[in-house]
Scaffold this active site. Structure first.
Site, PDB file in Angstrom:
ATOM      1  CD1 TRP B 327       9.955  32.019  30.257  1.00 21.46           C
ATOM      2  CD2 TRP B 327       9.370  33.940  29.274  1.00 21.46           C
ATOM      3  NE1 TRP B 327       8.960  32.587  31.012  1.00 21.46           N
ATOM      4  CE2 TRP B 327       8.577  33.767  30.439  1.00 21.46           C
ATOM      5  CE3 TRP B 327       9.180  35.082  28.506  1.00 21.46           C
ATOM      6  CZ2 TRP B 327       7.621  34.693  30.841  1.00 21.46           C
ATOM      7  CZ3 TRP B 327       8.217  36.000  28.898  1.00 21.46           C
ATOM      8  CH2 TRP B 327       7.458  35.804  30.053  1.00 21.46           C
ATOM      9  CG  HIS B 328       9.672  36.545  25.086  1.00 24.02           C
ATOM     10  ND1 HIS B 328      10.919  36.598  25.653  1.00 24.02           N
ATOM     11  CD2 HIS B 328       8.976  37.588  25.606  1.00 24.02           C
ATOM     12  CE1 HIS B 328      10.968  37.638  26.475  1.00 24.02           C
ATOM     13  NE2 HIS B 328       9.811  38.254  26.461  1.00 24.02           N
ATOM     14  N   GLY B 329       8.457  32.448  23.254  1.00 27.42           N
ATOM     15  CA  GLY B 329       7.641  31.665  22.335  1.00 27.42           C
ATOM     16  C   GLY B 329       8.468  30.693  21.531  1.00 27.42           C
ATOM     17  CG  PHE B 469       4.895  35.896  25.589  1.00 24.56           C
ATOM     18  CD1 PHE B 469       4.977  35.334  24.320  1.00 24.56           C
ATOM     19  CD2 PHE B 469       4.963  37.270  25.695  1.00 24.56           C
ATOM     20  CE1 PHE B 469       5.142  36.125  23.199  1.00 24.56           C
ATOM     21  CE2 PHE B 469       5.136  38.077  24.577  1.00 24.56           C
ATOM     22  CZ  PHE B 469       5.222  37.500  23.331  1.00 24.56           C
TER      23      PHE B 469
END
Lengths: 297, 469
Positions: B327-329, B469
């Site tokens: 999800w963060h990257g 993000f």
């Protein structure tokens, strides 16, 4: 809470000296250059030795009548075509049309030709430009301090140490450093010219564009800003810059080259002129401009 | 438009001047919130508005269809999932997946060029896409699970989805909580306004004074510009980064909560001094709480959670954490960051080693160190750099301590950040300190000092880290 906050703001303003680097004024300084109007008789271009080394106000002190003049030098600027065209575009077509170029070896390296600082400001959003041009006169009162400044101030009762620059409306940064050290910049330049050499392509394009500029009726004055002797030696030996060739080619194209005696000038870090020397250099340029204008039919 | 900018100050002044005049009619408040939020978001790039509009419209209509056509509810739910996760995949993960595929094919000696074929628009990451996509998703999931009645008013829905204080970096608010709040008309009282101002001031302080002043030290280290190396240097850089990311994100969340509170709404706490945790499990109940609970409720529990035995629980934990990393990257470094947490969390759950220390404060630096090592990969440009830094942290090499003088401007604020957390720890754990704080009404002085620091000690204005993000 609001009274306490106001009281604290007043205390800060009363008891602390102005911050050494006023970021609001700095931003305004670069944006005013980048978005300067096209109505100048005289434009000065070059890198940090120029934006710190040439005061157009001091140039004007040698002129009668005075010219509309601006220093459009940027830190680490290089003479690619975009930057040259930018300088020319700020000249008033109906004015005297004089272009003063500070020539340094760094300004002909590919590193210089990136013109990062110019592009950084050119790419700023509309509001950012508006803020710098119209709100900075209010925001400058709230310029932040560095922790180091406060440390020095608390320990020594003064913050008179470090690099000081005072941004002028004419595009010149009146600067000095305490304590001075002529060797500060030498190591940086030694490393720089190990990585980057003067680019033949840049020089070739520069000369072509200078010919066009001269042919369009613009007077070009060029000079190498004086530095500490050791610095000049480092540049000449490591960068691939050839002063005699540069001067010869410029003069062939009709430019005026100013000879300067480095002994008359004083740098605070080996590279940049102390503000008093900057004023002296500017007056020398002013005298050349005056001569040029007198000779002009 | 970012919270720490003059643009936002002017925007907020305009917004809050008009806000009290909107009165009791919900429709005017929703219209105002939606328009203002779209203006706020469109300030970055007006073209991003199409994405949030499309994503929102899909979920608004899918939720209504789930409610009105029970026979086809699965289809509409799938449509919502495909719409949201599809957009996220295109804009956030297409390059990553294309690179992974290219690398895989290359291992079998097939030279495939996929990255260059990605359309240019898909390479631009719209600000906050992960935040509003998850927020929008939670709406349809809750409707599908029968836990929420969908709203029939599209402005009601968009005022929930696009609510400007939390639109680009959270906290991720739940439709169940917030749609109800939006229905109510509330006039904020003096105390609520004071609390809102306090949150905004402390949030700006965390961002502009702590996080922004630390950035030069950290950026120069990771970009290799500082020229310094060695164990002591990298430990200090990583401690600084741990506090930078905390102050940056917690600062944003506090400002968002303060702005909402001033409007009369309540966002739940997103950070609760995570570096004072005495277990990694506790850390995750204090760090980015809105995302952690989102993953807990919609992924971990959906996968069985801890109800189906220890093995299922651990697998669910691993999957949830890895998805959180992704999800963060779209980078391997985020997956490694998540994997480190998975390993440490599983070890902690199986061995219960933290119990050996009882409630000893010694656990705080141990848990902080665990989080710090994981942060290395979160911040590193690539896995190689991450490995090099971890190696520097744990195999002793001498540092040139001259970095202390050069980066004093940053290190000073690191000291201040640590001091503040220490004070919070003392206040939470020692009744005498708590009483002294309470009696001396320090809040007033602290807010004034925070404002002075924001004005005169702020660092160079930087974008919030979590915007990416």
């Amino acid at each position: 809470m609001s009274s306490l906050t106001v009281l604290l703001v007043v205390c800060v303003k009363l008891f602390l000296p102005a911050p050494i680097k006023n970021t609001e004024l700095r931003n305004e300084f670069w944006l005013r250059k980048t978005f300067a109007s096209p109505d100048y008789d005289l434009v000065v271009g070059g890198d940090s030795r120029i934006y710190r080394g040439v005061s157009t106000t001091a140039i004007n002190s040698e002129l009668s009548p005075k010219l509309q003049a601006i220093n459009l030098g940027y830190s680490s600027a290089g003479y690619d075509l975009e930057y040259l065209n930018f300088l020319v575009s700020r000249l008033n077509p109906a004015g005297k049309r004089i272009l003063v170029l500070g020539i340094t070896p760094h300004s002909f390296t590919l590193e210089g030709a990136k013109n990062d600082l110019y592009h950084e400001h050119l790419d700023k959003g509309t509001f950012e430009v508006f803020k710098a041009l119209y709100l900075s006169k209010y925001l400058k009162h709230f310029a932040p301090y560095k922790a180091t400044e406060l440390k020095v101030y608390v320990l020594n009762g003064t913050s008179e140490e470090g690099y000081f620059e005072d941004f002028q409306a004419d595009g010149w940064a009146h600067s000095h450093r305490l304590p001075e050290d002529s060797l500060t910049a030498i190591e940086i330049y030694q490393k720089l010219f190990t990585d980057y050499q003067v680019s033949d392509t840049l020089i070739f394009n520069f000369f072509n564009r200078i010919s066009e500029i001269e042919n369009s009726g613009i007077e070009v004055i060029a000079f190498r800003p004086p530095t500490f002797e050791l610095m000049t030696n480092v540049e000449d030996s490591l960068s691939g810059y050839n002063e005699a060739f540069m001067r010869n080619e410029m003069e062939l194209r009709g430019c005026t080259w100013i000879d300067l005696n480095p002994a008359e000038f004083h740098t605070y870090d080996g590279s940049h002129l102390h503000y008093k020397s900057a004023e002296h250099l500017s007056k020398r340029i002013g005298q050349e401009v005056e001569k040029l204008l007198a000779d002009k039919p | 438009m970012i919270f720490n900018s003059i643009e936002f100050l002017l925007f907020a002044i305009g917004f809050f001047l008009l806000w009290p005049f909107l009165g009791k009619r919900s429709i005017s408040r929703w219209t105002f919130i939606t328009l203002a939020s779209f203006f706020f978001y469109g300030w970055w790039d007006w073209r991003f508005l199409f994405l949030i509009l499309a994503s929102g419209l899909i979920d608004y209509f899918c939720a209504l269809a789930i409610e009105n056509r029970p026979k086809n509810r699965k289809l509409f739910f799938a449509l919502s999932l495909i719409g949201n996760l599809g957009a996220l995949s295109i804009f956030k993960y297409s390059k990553f997946f294309a690179t992974v595929l290219e690398d895989t094919f290359a291992k079998f000696n097939y030279d495939v060029d996929l990255v260059d074929k990605i359309p240019e628009f898909a390479l631009i990451l719209p600000v906050g896409i992960s935040f509003y996509t998850f927020q929008s998703l939670s709406y349809t999931i809750d409707v599908y699970r029968g836990r929420l009645k969908p709203t029939r008013n599209i402005l009601h829905f968009f005022s929930y989805l696009s609510m400007f204080p939390q639109l680009v970096a959270g906290p991720i608010i739940r439709a169940k909580d917030f749609l109800t709040q939006l229905n109510r008309y509330r006039v904020t009282n003096y105390l609520e306004k004071w609390n809102a101002i306090k949150m905004i001031a402390f949030g700006l302080f965390q961002k502009m004074v702590i996080a922004d002043n630390l950035s030069l030290f950290i950026d120069s280290a990771f970009e290799g510009k500082s020229g310094f190396e060695g164990t002591a240097y990298w430990w200090l850089v990583m401690i600084a980064f741990s506090f930078q990311i905390y102050a940056d994100f917690s600062g944003y969340s506090l400002i968002a909560r303060g702005l909402a509170k001033y409007m009369g709404y309540h966002f739940r706490m997103n950070f609760n001094h995570p570096y004072l945790s005495k277990s990694l499990r506790e850390f995750w109940t204090r760090w980015h709480i809105s995302l952690s609970t989102w993953f807990r409720d919609y992924v971990y529990i959906a996968l069985g959670g801890s109800r189906r035995g220890i093995v299922t629980g651990l697998i669910a934990l691993a999957i949830t954490m890895m998805l959180s990393g992704l999800w963060h990257g779209a980078k391997y470094t985020f997956l490694i960051w998540a994997a480190i947490h998975v390993i440490l969390l599983i070890f902690e759950r199986l061995t219960k080693w933290t119990k050996l220390f009882g409630k000893s404060p010694l656990l705080i630096p141990i848990i902080f160190t665990q989080a710090l090592v994981a942060w290395v990969y979160f911040r590193a440009d690539d896995v190689t750099q991450g490995n090099q830094i971890v190696s520097s942290l744990f195999s002793y090499s001498e540092s040139d301590l001259a970095f202390y003088d050069i980066y004093f401007d940053s290190i000073f604020f690191l000291g201040l950040a640590i001091l503040i957390e220490f004070f919070v720890y003392m206040r939470k754990n020692y009744a005498a300190v708590k009483m002294w704080y309470w009696r001396s009404n320090l809040d007033l002085v602290l807010v004034s000092l925070a404002i002075i620091a924001i004005l005169f000690l702020r660092g160079e204005g930087k974008q919030f880290i979590y915007f990416q993000f």
